[in-house]
Enzyme design. Structure first.
Site, short mmCIF file in Angstrom:
data_model
loop_
_atom_site.label_atom_id
_atom_site.label_comp_id
_atom_site.label_asym_id
_atom_site.label_seq_id
_atom_site.Cartn_x
_atom_site.Cartn_y
_atom_site.Cartn_z
N GLY A 54 26.73 -24.87 -16.49
CA GLY A 54 26.96 -25.82 -15.41
C GLY A 54 25.60 -26.25 -14.88
CD GLN A 201 32.71 -25.45 -21.34
OE1 GLN A 201 33.65 -25.80 -22.06
NE2 GLN A 201 31.46 -25.63 -21.68
CG ASP A 241 26.32 -31.69 -17.81
OD1 ASP A 241 26.04 -30.49 -17.65
OD2 ASP A 241 27.48 -32.10 -17.94
O1 MRU Z 1 27.98 -26.88 -21.34
P1 MRU Z 1 28.25 -26.51 -19.91
O2 MRU Z 1 29.43 -25.64 -19.71
O3 MRU Z 1 27.01 -26.01 -19.19
O4 MRU Z 1 28.67 -27.90 -19.33
C1 MRU Z 1 28.16 -28.48 -18.27
C2 MRU Z 1 29.21 -28.61 -17.30
O5 MRU Z 1 29.49 -27.65 -16.61
C3 MRU Z 1 30.01 -29.81 -17.18
O6 MRU Z 1 29.70 -30.84 -18.01
C4 MRU Z 1 30.17 -30.19 -15.75
O7 MRU Z 1 31.19 -31.09 -15.67
C5 MRU Z 1 28.94 -30.71 -15.09
S1 MRU Z 1 28.00 -29.46 -14.32
C6 MRU Z 1 28.59 -29.41 -12.68
#
Ligand code: MRU
Length: 363
Positions: A54, A201, A241
């Protein structure tokens, strides 16, 4: 957010011992296990292996990782090398780069003897700001949710993708912060949680919503379209992200398809993100690096076996070719609004700059 009724954060810093504790998210939703991060390598591994994940939480963990690194060697060379190692862990979430750049701009000018204390202080400031910003996103988002007409009597149906909740941040989450605020304010809110293959997730989202007592239902990713079409969704809220200068949004792979289905069904599509996710040096979504993760994530499914022991099962022959892009880009035109800690704006560079005028001259 509450765990067993107790307000809890996802990251605990122990400044005196020069360590932090994180939740090992690879063990959720089956076990809540706290993990000690005591070295720079521990921190880099935790981010790369997605024990923490995240965008905002990755940023805060990297900041503390740098503080841990400087606790044993505060030289300029070690500061540079540690920053490089942490920066290399994951490419798409700009929060990682933002947090490290902020740490380095504070630490580099200082004499080595002052760096360690300053690093712990700055990392703590980053974590505290994350909590406050996400809480503010919750309040702005709540005001928005109060205005959304209910398509079905009795409850407001929100759909989300991936985990942009408490577990993706130090507290509250981004996309889920308005949901928690609405639930705590007494609104009848229900969340459709998409599974988010291949890393699932969505199971983390379901787990944390359950901890806080928010009604929710898990769906397979491909079920989003039919629910949107049937009028069972009042709004989609996702995290981000990285948001480019023109308002294009990189988020977990599958987000773009939800935005397209929202547009086709007149359902508002919102993105919730703090300032640390904005990248004004990135002109548009095409310039955002998309992480390609190892094919094993796709080849094997993880869960508990009949005895309740964590296990992995191979789901396709080894020789099958697999592509595993971890993110996609939703063009700004499909985003109805961005919910930030400073307020709500449209997904355009003009609107973002009106909220963040200091970003008009990115360094
Ligand atoms: O690959 P991850 O689990 O680190 O993914 C990022 C995210 O958690 C998501 O894309 C999320 O929607 C954005 S981060 C608040």
């Amino acid at each position: 957010m509450n765990i067993n009724g107790t307000p809890t954060r996802t990251l605990r810093a122990h400044r005196e011992q020069r360590v932090i504790d994180i939740i090992d998210q690879t063990r959720l939703p089956h076990a809540l296990h706290w993990l000690r991060v005591a070295t720079l390598d521990d921190a880099a591994h935790a981010i790369r292996a997605m024990q923490v994940r995240g965008a905002p939480l990755i940023g805060a963990t990297a900041a503390y990782g740098l503080a841990i690194a400087l606790s044993s060697d505060a030289s300029s060379t070690h500061l540079a090398n540690a920053g490089e190692l942490l920066r290399s862990t994951r490419p798409t979430a700009i929060n990682l780069h933002w947090a490290l750049a902020r740490m380095e701009s504070v630490l580099q000018p200082l004499p080595a003897a002052q760096r360690c204390a300053a690093a712990w202080q700055e990392a703590s400031a980053i974590a505290e700001e994350d909590v406050l910003q996400n809480a503010a996103i919750g309040q702005h988002g709540l005001a928005l949710l109060r205005q959304i007409p209910h398509r079905q009597a009795g409850r407001l149906n929100i759909m989300t993708h991936c985990n942009a909740g408490w577990l993706a941040t130090v507290d509250w989450g981004t996309a889920l912060s308005p949901v928690y605020a609405a639930h705590d304010a007494g609104l009848a809110v229900h969340v459709w949680v998409s599974e988010t293959r291949p890393r699932n997730q969505g199971l983390l989202t379901a787990w944390e919503l359950a901890q806080h007592g928010v009604p929710h239902t898990l769906i397979a990713d491909n079920a989003a379209g039919i629910l949107l079409r049937q009028g069972q969704v009042d709004a989609v809220i996702v995290g981000a992200d990285r948001i480019a200068a023109n308002g294009d949004v990189a988020n977990k792979v599958g987000t773009y398809l939800k935005a397209l289905a929202c547009a086709d069904n007149d359902v508002p599509f919102y993105v919730a993100a703090p300032r640390s996710t904005l990248d004004f040096a990135c002109p548009d979504g095409a310039a955002i690096p998309i992480e390609e993760r190892e094919s094993d994530e796709f080849r094997r499914v993880h869960g508990l076996d009949a005895r309740g022991v964590p296990s992995a099962l191979q789901q396709l022959p080894e020789k099958e070719a697999v592509a595993n892009p971890a993110f996609d880009v939703t063009p700004a035109r499909l985003v109805n609004a961005i919910i930030t800690e400073r307020g709500i704006c449209s997904a355009s560079s003009r609107a973002l700059l009106a909220l963040y005028p200091e970003m008009s001259a990115p360094k």
